[in-house]
Design an enzyme around this catalytic site. Structure first.
Site, PDB file in Angstrom:
ATOM      1  N   SER A  16       0.690  -1.298  -0.133  1.00  0.00           N
ATOM      2  CA  SER A  16       0.064   0.136   0.029  1.00  0.00           C
ATOM      3  C   SER A  16       0.940   1.195  -0.041  1.00  0.00           C
ATOM      4  CB  SER A  16      -0.922  -0.049   1.120  1.00  0.00           C
ATOM      5  OG  SER A  16      -1.402   1.266   1.118  1.00  0.00           O
ATOM      6  N   SER A  18      -0.622   4.144   0.571  1.00  0.00           N
ATOM      7  CA  SER A  18      -1.393   5.207   1.417  1.00  0.00           C
ATOM      8  C   SER A  18      -0.369   5.687   2.632  1.00  0.00           C
ATOM      9  CB  SER A  18      -2.314   4.500   2.300  1.00  0.00           C
ATOM     10  OG  SER A  18      -3.252   4.297   1.468  1.00  0.00           O
ATOM     11  N   LYS A  67     -13.635  -3.044   2.628  1.00  0.00           N
ATOM     12  CA  LYS A  67     -14.506  -2.107   2.441  1.00  0.00           C
ATOM     13  C   LYS A  67     -16.185  -2.050   2.737  1.00  0.00           C
ATOM     14  CE  LYS A  67     -11.466   0.128  -1.044  1.00  0.00           C
ATOM     15  NZ  LYS A  67     -11.221   0.633  -2.377  1.00  0.00           N
ATOM     16  N   ASN A  88     -13.923   3.364   2.276  1.00  0.00           N
ATOM     17  CA  ASN A  88     -12.512   3.018   2.463  1.00  0.00           C
ATOM     18  C   ASN A  88     -11.986   4.282   3.442  1.00  0.00           C
ATOM     19  OD1 ASN A  88     -12.940   5.546   1.166  1.00  0.00           O
ATOM     20  ND2 ASN A  88     -11.118   5.243  -0.240  1.00  0.00           N
ATOM     21  N   ASP A 104     -13.018   7.099  -3.089  1.00  0.00           N
ATOM     22  CA  ASP A 104     -12.801   6.779  -4.352  1.00  0.00           C
ATOM     23  C   ASP A 104     -13.505   7.428  -5.264  1.00  0.00           C
ATOM     24  OD1 ASP A 104     -10.699   5.028  -3.494  1.00  0.00           O
ATOM     25  OD2 ASP A 104     -12.205   3.567  -3.162  1.00  0.00           O
ATOM     26  N   GLY A 127     -13.973  -4.120 -17.467  1.00  0.00           N
ATOM     27  CA  GLY A 127     -14.073  -4.826 -16.198  1.00  0.00           C
ATOM     28  C   GLY A 127     -15.241  -4.646 -15.164  1.00  0.00           C
ATOM     29  N   GLY A 129     -15.255  -5.496 -11.631  1.00  0.00           N
ATOM     30  CA  GLY A 129     -14.939  -5.740 -10.194  1.00  0.00           C
ATOM     31  C   GLY A 129     -15.465  -4.585  -9.226  1.00  0.00           C
TER      32      GLY A 129
END
Length: 275
Positions: A16, A18, A67, A88, A104, A127, A129
């Site tokens: 990550s 972050s 999440k 998130n 997000d 996609g 997802g």
């Protein structure tokens, strides 16, 4: 001096970015008494971890697979988080409440706005997802026409149409075998794993619009490199990470980071160090 704590949780978590981004923001803001860490936490361990947090904690960032799992542990979630059933960001208030949000979606919008993309007449998503639902929520605010989702199975197609209905987006689904046609859209959002869109690189049109490829490592993807080579507008996963992290920092600290350059530079340096 007592420290104020924040962290990112998930599994796996070691890669990550972050901590790099949030710590860079803290430096810019002069928040020397703030710390930001990472913890390897799966769904089974999450309730006990959250219950054990003390008053020194200001907030949490959450990545997969937490999440959705965190939602029952919270006192409330924002409309944006509810719309995609994903949190998130958790902020701990002074009165002890745990409030969830999803940065997000607005982060994706902010990243596009920063590149001059504010409204599009149509869009394509590669996609289906978890990130695709956030992309659809963002497109609900900036796309005035149809969104076409290119997916690999009938089940995924059904999911995307259901998300479209829930979010108020006109979603059409198409087979992955026709994904090259997605590249003709004025805005393409690629939400697929590494390598999945490599086969499409040769199909980039002569005058492409905007590609937002949410991957950041490896970067550039073959599709992103081909897009840039034809002078299309290109955004990557680091754009999304930085913009959503800015919103997290604002919520957790009550302070607005200055120019994004320092956070982005820190992220780029961290990625270079991996290779």
């Amino acid at each position: 001096m007592s420290r104020i704590r924040a962290a990112v949780l998930g599994s796996p978590i070691e890669h990550s970015l972050s901590p790099v981004l949030h710590r860079a923001a803290y430096r810019e803001l002069g928040l020397d008494d703030w710390s930001y860490d990472r913890f390897e936490i799966d769904e089974a361990a999450l309730p006990a971890f959250v219950a054990g947090l003390g008053p020194e904690w200001a907030g949490l960032s959450l990545t997969m697979p937490l999440k959705r799992a965190v939602i029952p542990l919270l006192d409330g979630i924002s409309d944006t988080a509810a719309s995609v059933e994903a949190v998130n960001t958790v902020v701990f208030t002074e009165d002890g409440r745990r409030l969830g949000d999803n940065t997000d979606v607005p982060g994706l919008i902010a990243a596009l706005h920063a590149r001059g993309v504010e409204k599009v007449p149509a869009a394509a998503i590669l996609g289906a997802g978890a990130t695709a639902s956030s992309a659809l929520a963002a497109l609900a605010r900036i796309c005035t026409g149809e969104v076409t989702a290119y997916v690999r199975s009938a089940a995924r197609a059904d999911e995307m149409r259901q998300w479209g209905e829930r979010l108020g987006v006109d979603v059409r689904t198409a087979a992955w075998s026709d994904a090259a046609r997605a590249l003709e859209a004025p805005l393409v959002i690629a939400t697929t794993p590494a390598g999945a869109t490599d086969e499409l690189a040769a199909a980039v049109p002569d005058a492409p619009g905007t590609l937002f490829d949410v991957l950041y490592d490896p970067w550039p993807t073959a599709l992103a490199a081909a897009w840039s080579g034809r002078d299309g507008t290109l955004l990557g996963g680091l754009d999304l990470l930085v913009h959503q992290a800015v919103l997290q920092v604002e919520q957790m600290t009550g302070r607005t980071p200055g120019p994004l350059a320092a956070m982005r530079a820190a992220g780029e340096a961290a990625l270079r160090a991996r290779h």
